[in-house]
Design a protein around this motif. Structure first.
Motif, short mmCIF file in Angstrom:
data_model
loop_
_atom_site.label_atom_id
_atom_site.label_comp_id
_atom_site.label_asym_id
_atom_site.label_seq_id
_atom_site.Cartn_x
_atom_site.Cartn_y
_atom_site.Cartn_z
N LYS A 85 3.20 -10.10 8.97
CA LYS A 85 2.55 -9.09 8.12
C LYS A 85 2.62 -9.50 6.65
O LYS A 85 1.69 -9.27 5.89
N TYR A 91 -2.42 -9.63 0.12
CA TYR A 91 -2.03 -8.22 0.07
C TYR A 91 -0.74 -7.97 0.86
O TYR A 91 -0.02 -7.03 0.59
N LYS A 95 2.98 -5.77 -0.42
CA LYS A 95 3.46 -4.58 0.27
C LYS A 95 4.96 -4.41 0.07
O LYS A 95 5.70 -5.38 -0.03
N THR A 96 5.37 -3.16 0.02
CA THR A 96 6.79 -2.88 -0.07
C THR A 96 7.39 -2.83 1.33
O THR A 96 6.66 -2.79 2.34
N ASP A 99 6.13 0.17 3.12
CA ASP A 99 4.77 0.02 3.66
C ASP A 99 4.80 -0.70 5.01
O ASP A 99 4.15 -0.26 5.96
N ILE A 100 5.54 -1.79 5.07
CA ILE A 100 5.60 -2.56 6.32
C ILE A 100 6.28 -1.74 7.41
O ILE A 100 5.83 -1.72 8.56
N GLU A 103 3.86 0.74 8.83
CA GLU A 103 2.88 0.14 9.74
C GLU A 103 3.48 -0.12 11.11
O GLU A 103 2.81 0.01 12.13
#
Length: 112
Positions: A85, A91, A95-96, A99-100, A103
């Motif tokens: 990811k 992008y 991501k923080t 965020d990951i 997801e």
């Protein structure tokens, strides 16, 4: 709980086999008498015979046991997924961790 290394446990078993009382062993090693007795009892359970001469102490008598605990969430598969990811595109690197984690939905940001 302090985990004592194999050398210290061997010393305790040897001293106790030579009829040194746990209080004396405790004073010499700075180990609680309860721990000394636990190490001794485990060695006896595993087949140690203090009356056998010459005195034989093997790793099997003093080896540590595996401890139970919470299983790790970080598996190689999960690690590969997180890295994919991040590496996917520009992008992904922006991501923080939150965020990951959002997801993937089955791990926390701290685990990421």
């Amino acid at each position: 709980m302090v985990k004592y290394d194999i050398a210290m446990r061997t010393l305790v078993i040897t001293m106790k086999a030579l009829s040194i009382v746990p209080l004396t062993i405790s004073a010499m090693t700075d180990m609680p008498t309860r721990t000394i007795n636990t190490i001794w009892d485990r060695a006896i359970e595993r087949g140690f015979d203090p009356l056998w001469r010459p005195l034989v102490i093997t790793d099997a008598y003093i080896a540590g046991t595996s401890r139970s605990g919470r299983p790790k969430k970080q598996t190689p598969k999960l690690e590969a997924t997180v890295l994919a990811k991040v590496r996917r595109d520009r992008y992904g690197r922006e991501k923080t961790c939150a965020d990951i984690a959002g997801e993937l939905s089955n791990i926390s940001a701290m685990t990421v």
